[in-house]
Design a protein around this motif. Structure first.
Motif, short mmCIF file in Angstrom:
data_model
loop_
_atom_site.label_atom_id
_atom_site.label_comp_id
_atom_site.label_asym_id
_atom_site.label_seq_id
_atom_site.Cartn_x
_atom_site.Cartn_y
_atom_site.Cartn_z
N UNK A 1 0.83 -1.20 0.00
CA UNK A 1 0.00 0.00 0.00
C UNK A 1 0.87 1.26 0.00
N UNK A 2 1.86 1.28 0.89
CA UNK A 2 2.74 2.46 0.99
C UNK A 2 3.54 2.66 -0.29
N UNK A 3 4.01 1.56 -0.88
CA UNK A 3 4.82 1.68 -2.09
C UNK A 3 3.99 2.22 -3.25
N UNK A 4 2.73 1.81 -3.31
CA UNK A 4 1.86 2.32 -4.35
C UNK A 4 1.43 3.76 -4.05
N UNK A 5 1.14 4.04 -2.78
CA UNK A 5 0.64 5.37 -2.43
C UNK A 5 1.68 6.45 -2.72
N UNK A 6 2.94 6.20 -2.41
CA UNK A 6 3.96 7.24 -2.58
C UNK A 6 4.11 7.62 -4.05
N UNK A 7 3.74 6.69 -4.95
CA UNK A 7 3.87 7.01 -6.38
C UNK A 7 2.63 7.72 -6.94
N UNK A 8 1.62 7.94 -6.10
CA UNK A 8 0.45 8.69 -6.55
C UNK A 8 0.79 10.12 -6.94
N UNK A 9 1.92 10.62 -6.46
CA UNK A 9 2.28 12.01 -6.72
C UNK A 9 2.66 12.23 -8.19
N UNK A 10 2.97 11.17 -8.92
CA UNK A 10 3.55 11.33 -10.25
C UNK A 10 2.63 12.07 -11.22
N UNK B 1 -15.51 7.20 -3.46
CA UNK B 1 -15.47 6.13 -2.46
C UNK B 1 -15.18 6.74 -1.09
N UNK B 2 -16.11 6.56 -0.17
CA UNK B 2 -15.93 7.08 1.18
C UNK B 2 -14.83 6.32 1.91
N UNK B 3 -14.19 7.01 2.83
CA UNK B 3 -13.26 6.36 3.75
C UNK B 3 -14.06 5.57 4.78
N UNK B 4 -13.76 4.29 4.91
CA UNK B 4 -14.48 3.42 5.84
C UNK B 4 -13.61 3.22 7.08
N UNK C 1 -7.28 4.09 5.00
CA UNK C 1 -8.57 4.41 4.39
C UNK C 1 -8.65 5.87 3.99
N UNK C 2 -8.11 6.76 4.82
CA UNK C 2 -8.10 8.18 4.50
C UNK C 2 -7.27 8.44 3.24
N UNK C 3 -6.15 7.74 3.13
CA UNK C 3 -5.24 7.96 2.01
C UNK C 3 -5.66 7.23 0.74
N UNK C 4 -6.61 6.33 0.86
CA UNK C 4 -7.02 5.50 -0.27
C UNK C 4 -8.06 6.23 -1.12
N UNK C 5 -7.59 7.14 -1.95
CA UNK C 5 -8.47 7.96 -2.78
C UNK C 5 -8.36 7.53 -4.25
N UNK C 6 -9.29 7.97 -5.05
CA UNK C 6 -9.43 7.48 -6.42
C UNK C 6 -8.47 8.18 -7.38
N UNK C 7 -7.74 7.36 -8.15
CA UNK C 7 -6.76 7.88 -9.09
C UNK C 7 -7.29 7.96 -10.53
N UNK D 1 -10.97 14.92 -6.69
CA UNK D 1 -10.57 16.18 -6.06
C UNK D 1 -9.73 15.90 -4.82
N UNK D 2 -10.12 14.90 -4.02
CA UNK D 2 -9.34 14.55 -2.83
C UNK D 2 -7.95 14.06 -3.22
N UNK D 3 -7.86 13.29 -4.30
CA UNK D 3 -6.57 12.80 -4.79
C UNK D 3 -5.65 13.96 -5.14
N UNK D 4 -6.19 14.94 -5.85
CA UNK D 4 -5.39 16.10 -6.25
C UNK D 4 -4.92 16.89 -5.03
N UNK D 5 -5.82 17.12 -4.08
CA UNK D 5 -5.44 17.85 -2.86
C UNK D 5 -4.35 17.12 -2.10
N UNK D 6 -4.50 15.81 -1.96
CA UNK D 6 -3.54 15.01 -1.20
C UNK D 6 -2.15 15.04 -1.82
#
Length: 400
Positions: A56-65, A258-261, A272-278, A283-288
Motif C-alpha cells: 500500500x505504501x509503495x503504491x501510495x507514494x507514487x500517486x504524486x507522479x 469512495x468514502x473512507x471506511x 482508508x483516508x489515504x485510499x483515494x481514487x486515481x 478532487x481529494x486525490x489532487x489535494x492530497x
C-alpha cells in the motif's frame, strides 16, 4: 535580462526540474513494482482487504507522479507565456500551435512507442490511454483555449479539478458518441475500436485538463512574483490543500466517489483516508498529492539542496526518461527471468501483456533497489539528452 533576474529564473527552473526529477524516481519505483512477485501483482494495490501495508505504501507514494507532472507541464507553458515579450497576438498563435503539436506528438507516442515499451508486442490487441495520452490531450485543450481570457482558463481549470466529482454517478451509454466522449473525459472504460482492437481509457482526462489549465495560471504568476511572496503563497496553498483534503476525507462529504471506511483500527483508518481514487483523479486525490508538492516547491524555491542536484538533470528531460525507463525496465526484467531459469517457450507476448513467464517476480522489497539501479543506468543518457536539448540542434527535441 539583468544578473539578478537571470539568477531568479535559474533558481525557479532548478526547483521545478528538481521536483519533476523526484517524481521521475517515484515513477520508476512504481513501474519497477509491476515486475515483482506475489502481492506486487494484485489487481488493485490499494484494495485494503487484499494488500500488505508495505505494498500500500509503495503504491501510495507514487500517486504524486501524474498530478505533479500535469501541474508542472502547465506551469512550463505559463513560464513561456510570461517570458514572451513579443506581440501578444503573434505569441498566442505561436504558443497555441506549439502546444497543440506537442500534445498530438504525446498522444501518438502513447499509442506507438509507449505501447510497445509495455507490451514488446506488435499484436497485443488492447491500447492503453494512460498518463502520456492524458498530458497530450490536456496540452491540446490548453492550446485550443489560448485565445480565451486567462481568467476563463483558470476558472475552467478549477471547475474541472474541483467539480468533476459531482458527475460521478452519471454513466451514459447512449448515444455511442456520448458514451465514447464520457469514457475519455470521466469514465474508465474499455472501448471497442475495430476487429479485436480495443482501447482502455486508463486516465480519463477531465481532471488532467483542469490541472493543466490551473498550472498555466500558476506558471504565469510564479514567473512574475517576487521570491518572498512566492514562497509565502506556495506554502499557504500547500497547507490549504492538505487541510481541505483531511476535512473532506474525515467527513466523507465530497471529493471522492469512495468514502473512507473507518473501523477503529489506527493503521487501517489511516490507510482508508489515504485510499483515494486515481482514475480519474478525484478532487481529494489532487489535494492530497499537490499539497506536499507545493510545500516542497516552496522549500526549494530559492535554492535546491546539494543532494537534489542530480534530480534537476533528470527533471529537465522527463519525456526522454519516461520512454527510456519503460524499455530498460522491461528488457532487464526479461533478462532477469532468463537468468532465473525461465524456458524460452514460457515467454508469451501474444496472450500475456509484456510476455513475462508465469511465476516470475522478485520479492517486493527488491523493487526500490531495482528501480534505483535503473535510474543510475539512465543517468548518463539523461545528461546526454539534456545537452542535446540545450544545443537546439534538432527540432524534435522541442516536443520530446
Amino acid at each position: 535580462m539583468s544578473d539578478v533576474r537571470a539568477h531568479m529564473t535559474a533558481a525557479r527552473f532548478d526547483a521545478i526540474d528538481a521536483l519533476r526529477g523526484l517524481v521521475i524516481v517515484l515513477m520508476v519505483i512504481d513501474h519497477a513494482r509491476e515486475y515483482s512477485a506475489g502481492t506486487g501483482r494484485v489487481a488493485d494495490p490499494m484494495q485494503l482487504s487484499d494488500v500488505t501495508p508495505l505494498l500500500f505504501a509503495m503504491r501510495w507514494i507514487t500517486h504524486f507522479c501524474a498530478p505533479v507532472f500535469t501541474l508542472l507541464a502547465g506551469m512550463s507553458a505559463g513560464f513561456t507565456a510570461a517570458d514572451d515579450h513579443a506581440d501578444p497576438q503573434h505569441s498566442d498563435r505561436g504558443r497555441a500551435a506549439h502546444l497543440i503539436t506537442r500534445g498530438l506528438v504525446l498522444v501518438l507516442l502513447e499509442f506507438t512507442v509507449v505501447h510497445l515499451a509495455w507490451t514488446f508486442s506488435f499484436v497485443w490487441p488492447m491500447r492503453y490511454a494512460q498518463v502520456i495520452w492524458g498530458l497530450g490531450v490536456s496540452m491540446i485543450v490548453l492550446g485550443v483555449l489560448q485565445h480565451t481570457p486567462r481568467l476563463f482558463r483558470l476558472l475552467l481549470g478549477v471547475a474541472c479539478v474541483a467539480g468533476h466529482n459531482l458527475l460521478d454517478s452519471w454513466h451514459p451509454t447512449e448515444p455511442a458518441l456520448l458514451h465514447w466522449l464520457w469514457a475519455v473525459l470521466h469514465d474508465r472504460q474499455v472501448m471497442p475500436l475495430w476487429g479485436d482492437l480495443t482501447v482502455r481509457t486508463s486516465y480519463p482526462v477531465l481532471p488532467m485538463i483542469g490541472l493543466m489549465l490551473v498550472g498555466e495560471a500558476v506558471g504565469r504568476w510564479y514567473a512574475r512574483t517576487a521570491p518572498e511572496t512566492r514562497v509565502m503563497w506556495l506554502t499557504r496553498a500547500g497547507a490549504l490543500c492538505l487541510s481541505l483534503f483531511l476535512v473532506l476525507r474525515l467527513t466523507n462529504v465530497y471529493g471522492d466517489p469512495h468514502d473512507a471506511v473507518f473501523t477503529g483500527q489506527a493503521l487501517h483508518d489511516a490507510m482508508a483516508v489515504l485510499n483515494v481514487t486515481k482514475y480519474p483523479m478525484s478532487f481529494a486525490f489532487v489535494l492530497m498529492t499537490l499539497g506536499p508538492a507545493l510545500l516542497l516547491l516552496a522549500r526549494w524555491d530559492q535554492a535546491i539542496p546539494r543532494w537534489a542536484a542530480p534530480l534537476r538533470t533528470l527533471g529537465s528531460v522527463p519525456m526522454f526518461l519516461y520512454i527510456a525507463h519503460l524499455y530498460l525496465l522491461h528488457a532487464t526484467a526479461l533478462l532477469w527471468a532468463v537468468l532465473d531459469g525461465a524456458a524460452l517457450e514460457t515467454f508469451d507476448f501474444r496472450t500475456t501483456i509484456g510476455g513475462m513467464p508465469a511465476g516470475f517476480g522478485f520479492p517486493l522489497w527488491v523493487t526500490i533497489p531495482y528501480a534505483l539501479v535503473i535510474v543510475l543506468l539512465l543517468w548518463k543518457p539523461a545528461q546526454w539528452y539534456a545537452a542535446l536539448r540545450r544545443s537546439k540542434r534538432y527540432a524534435f527535441t522541442r516536443f520530446v
